[in-house]
Design a protein around this motif. Sequence first.
Motif, PDB file in Angstrom:
ATOM      1  N   LYS A 146     -59.433  -1.344  75.498  1.00 39.68           N
ATOM      2  CA  LYS A 146     -59.594  -0.962  76.933  1.00 39.68           C
ATOM      3  C   LYS A 146     -58.380  -0.176  77.563  1.00 39.68           C
ATOM      4  N   LYS A 147     -57.232  -0.111  77.126  1.00 40.24           N
ATOM      5  CA  LYS A 147     -56.148   0.631  77.582  1.00 40.24           C
ATOM      6  C   LYS A 147     -56.381   2.356  77.195  1.00 40.24           C
ATOM      7  N   VAL A 148     -57.286   2.683  76.643  1.00 49.01           N
ATOM      8  CA  VAL A 148     -57.198   4.091  76.142  1.00 49.01           C
ATOM      9  C   VAL A 148     -58.606   4.853  76.748  1.00 49.01           C
ATOM     10  N   ASP A 149     -58.756   5.934  76.403  1.00 48.35           N
ATOM     11  CA  ASP A 149     -59.925   6.880  76.865  1.00 48.35           C
ATOM     12  C   ASP A 149     -60.940   6.938  75.377  1.00 48.35           C
ATOM     13  N   TYR A 150     -60.121   7.118  74.277  1.00 46.76           N
ATOM     14  CA  TYR A 150     -60.726   7.239  72.977  1.00 46.76           C
ATOM     15  C   TYR A 150     -60.006   6.433  72.024  1.00 46.76           C
ATOM     16  N   ALA A 151     -60.864   5.800  71.206  1.00 50.67           N
ATOM     17  CA  ALA A 151     -60.136   5.037  69.923  1.00 50.67           C
ATOM     18  C   ALA A 151     -60.950   5.482  68.622  1.00 50.67           C
ATOM     19  N   PHE A 152     -60.077   6.044  67.687  1.00 49.63           N
ATOM     20  CA  PHE A 152     -60.405   6.344  66.453  1.00 49.63           C
ATOM     21  C   PHE A 152     -59.897   5.485  65.552  1.00 49.63           C
ATOM     22  N   LEU A 153     -60.947   4.798  65.084  1.00 53.28           N
ATOM     23  CA  LEU A 153     -60.643   3.372  64.171  1.00 53.28           C
ATOM     24  C   LEU A 153     -61.164   3.502  62.696  1.00 53.28           C
ATOM     25  N   ASP A 154     -60.503   2.932  62.058  1.00 57.55           N
ATOM     26  CA  ASP A 154     -60.695   2.734  60.558  1.00 57.55           C
ATOM     27  C   ASP A 154     -62.160   2.153  60.298  1.00 57.55           C
ATOM     28  N   ALA A 155     -62.906   3.044  59.737  1.00 56.47           N
ATOM     29  CA  ALA A 155     -64.200   2.685  59.247  1.00 56.47           C
ATOM     30  C   ALA A 155     -64.380   3.082  57.560  1.00 56.47           C
ATOM     31  N   THR A 156     -63.479   2.671  56.853  1.00 54.37           N
ATOM     32  CA  THR A 156     -63.499   3.166  55.545  1.00 54.37           C
ATOM     33  C   THR A 156     -64.932   2.598  54.707  1.00 54.37           C
ATOM     34  N   PHE A 157     -65.267   1.314  54.877  1.00 53.18           N
ATOM     35  CA  PHE A 157     -66.412   0.905  54.397  1.00 53.18           C
ATOM     36  C   PHE A 157     -67.384   0.346  55.650  1.00 53.18           C
ATOM     37  N   TYR A 158     -68.728   0.598  55.313  1.00 50.51           N
ATOM     38  CA  TYR A 158     -69.431   0.162  56.172  1.00 50.51           C
ATOM     39  C   TYR A 158     -70.017  -1.293  56.117  1.00 50.51           C
ATOM     40  N   LYS A 159     -70.190  -2.024  54.894  1.00 45.00           N
ATOM     41  CA  LYS A 159     -70.143  -3.389  54.600  1.00 45.00           C
ATOM     42  C   LYS A 159     -69.707  -3.822  53.508  1.00 45.00           C
ATOM     43  N   ASN A 160     -69.564  -5.163  53.002  1.00 47.23           N
ATOM     44  CA  ASN A 160     -69.199  -5.704  52.089  1.00 47.23           C
ATOM     45  C   ASN A 160     -69.886  -5.521  50.760  1.00 47.23           C
ATOM     46  N   GLY A 161     -69.414  -5.222  49.643  1.00 49.93           N
ATOM     47  CA  GLY A 161     -70.224  -5.036  48.266  1.00 49.93           C
ATOM     48  C   GLY A 161     -70.677  -3.467  48.193  1.00 49.93           C
ATOM     49  N   GLU A 162     -70.140  -2.582  49.048  1.00 53.17           N
ATOM     50  CA  GLU A 162     -70.592  -1.120  48.906  1.00 53.17           C
ATOM     51  C   GLU A 162     -69.841  -0.419  47.928  1.00 53.17           C
ATOM     52  N   VAL A 163     -68.784  -1.061  47.589  1.00 56.90           N
ATOM     53  CA  VAL A 163     -68.314  -0.442  46.227  1.00 56.90           C
ATOM     54  C   VAL A 163     -68.636  -1.488  45.184  1.00 56.90           C
TER      55      VAL A 163
END
Length: 319
Positions: free
Chosen positions: A233-250
């Motif tokens: 809410k405090k920023v204009d852009y937020a670049f966030l960790d998305a290493t894995f899409y879902k559990n069990g992916e690896v």
Amino acid sequence: MLNKIALLLFLVITACDIKRDNSENFPSTKTVSKTSLVILGTAQDAGYPQIGCTKSCCTNKWSDKNSTLVTSIGIIEPKEKKTYLFEATPDIKFQIKKLSSYIDNNSIQLPNGIFLTHAHIGHYTGLMQLGREAINAKNIQVFSMPKMFDYLSSNGPWNQLVELGNIDLKAISDNTEVSVNSNLKITPFIVPHRGEYTETVGYKIKGPHKTALFIPDIDKWEKWEISIEDEIKKVDYAFLDATFYKNGEVGNRDMSQIPHPFVEESFKRLKNMTSNDKSKVYFIHFNHTNPLLQKNSKAQKEVINLGFNFAKEGLIFEL
């Protein structure tokens, strides 16, 4: 005659397609006139395709000349003709070339400063390219938290960079703003993430008009004492960790040993935010197994349909 016309049309259409495809992996560089942030890479530490991968996620990518670079962002200060790099990735030489070209297409300029998040391979090992075996840089400012500062100062080969004056370590601390210049303020903040050698930080980047959040690595949102919703809410852009899409992916590893907020978990966590706040979020730092790397995938469409975004190399955001 008709055959010649058809051939000409085919060549024109093909040329347009080539131009369009190339534009998705670092668009044709244009100089920028305002302080801006640019995406220089979106992949997890090992890049994409990942070493040794013969699964369907990587098979086509091995023959693709446009590999996806390791996660990094850059800041462009056109009036001062200065650039700043976040992360020193294994792809640093390509990322420095791209970053400097936004100021001058005809030269390669080393960044005026490098901000590191932590000591995992995709985030700092590019520093070796600044050494005497490569460009033999002179006093590149490298902004480091206390444990990272000590780690680079005390362990080879990194301490050689310090001793030879290739890099100039600058100490930074948790939640203490670094005033780069009148237009740019950078604030590091500690986040929970496995720290075999150093602490891990994210960054808040404040430009003359807008602000950005950069958190490429964190264990789980619930492990952080800070509310990610409040920070968005405090920023204009937020670049966030998305290493894995879902559990069990690896499938061949216990994913509890490599904790990250799954994208599907972030969906649930952020579902009650306003559409405006959701639109600030750009998922980044994709493992090679993450379907967000696959063009026009169901995952990409789901992210957009839910009101979020995913980072792409070459995207520019005015600050």
